[in-house]
Design an enzyme around this catalytic site. Structure first.
Site, PDB file in Angstrom:
ATOM      1  CB  SER A  50      -6.157   7.296   6.481  1.00 35.65           C
ATOM      2  OG  SER A  50      -6.532   7.740   5.190  1.00 35.65           O
ATOM      3  CE1 TYR A  80      -2.745   3.449   4.579  1.00 32.73           C
ATOM      4  CE2 TYR A  80      -4.682   4.592   3.727  1.00 32.73           C
ATOM      5  CZ  TYR A  80      -3.492   4.608   4.427  1.00 32.73           C
ATOM      6  OH  TYR A  80      -3.048   5.784   4.986  1.00 32.73           O
TER       7      TYR A  80
END
Length: 262
Positions: free
Chosen positions: A140, A153
């Site tokens: 990501s 995350y």
């Protein structure tokens, strides 16, 4: 039966994983689909068998469970037909660092870091020995953007990028392609599972566009593919600066600014 390598895809029941399955099936690849939701996997497998005329195996697994993870590792080690691993399974983070619980942290790390790494480690020796194969790790852009406020995350996705870069250095000379795919916000179920309404986000990419772009990067044998990045030179400049830093940090003595003042 396809003569092309079989593709094992984690998190394949929906979103990015399911779309990868559709795209590779269209290319004539047999598939092994891995996820927790067997009913959805079975439905997808049936459709792809009918539409693309490829073989599709379903492997129900919760990759945060040791026994399930071990079963997928064994499949990757033992099934010589599997020539591509799509390491896609992952979960997002809801709330800031102060709102995280110990079980939530464990789950994030277990799926986004431990499972991804162990699956890559399970298949890499076989790929290296054969001189072929590909490992695609879905990360990501949050992995290099702490400003987005998803600290745990983002840290897991920074790990995915670093791991992919390291694996590339080790495995590319042996004929194994490694790709890190770094999406920005993409319209998948990961947001709802984290308690986030995707409709409140701006500039959300559709999943088909994301995977199609990632596959262009895959075909070009890119190491890092960032589908939403329009100015590719910005990533190139960042990576060149990082590499230039290597000589500066290989020093036996502390920098002048850190030395005690007399």
């Amino acid at each position: 039966m396809s003569t092309q390598p079989t593709v094992l895809i984690t998190g394949a029941s929906s979103g990015i994983g399911a779309t990868y399955a559709e795209r590779f099936a269209r290319r004539g690849h047999d598939l092994v689909l891995v996820a927790r939701d067997k009913a959805r996997l079975d439905a997808l497998a049936t459709r792809l068998r009918d539409e693309a005329k490829v073989a599709v195996d379903v492997l129900q697994a919760d990759l945060t469970e040791p026994a399930d993870l071990a079963a997928v590792e064994a499949r990757l080690r033992d099934d010589a037909r599997i020539g591509i691993l799509i390491n896609n399974a992952g979960i997002a983070q809801s709330g800031g660092f102060l709102q995280q619980s110990a079980p939530g942290i464990d789950q994030l790390l277990s799926l986004n870091v431990t499972a991804l790494t162990r699956l890559a480690a399970a298949v890499a020796p076989r790929f290296a020995q054969s001189g072929s194969g590909a490992i695609v790790n879905v990360g990501s852009v949050v992995g290099f953007a702490p400003e987005f406020g998803m600290s745990i995350y983002g840290a897991t996705k920074a790990f995915v990028l670093f791991l992919s870069q390291g694996l590339n250095l080790e495995l590319a000379p042996k004929g194994v392609h490694v790709q890190a795919v770094l999406p920005a916000a993409t319209r998948t179920e990961i947001w709802g599972r984290a308690g986030i309404d995707v409709n409140t986000l701006s500039e959300v990419m559709e999943v088909g566009e994301l995977v199609d772009a990632a596959l262009v990067g895959f075909d070009r044998r890119e190491l890092v593919t960032i589908p939403p990045l329009h100015v590719a030179e910005r990533w190139d400049a960042l990576d060149q600066t990082r590499q230039a830093l290597l000589a500066d940090i290989r020093q036996a003595h502390a920098a002048e600014r850190y030395r005690a003042q007399s």
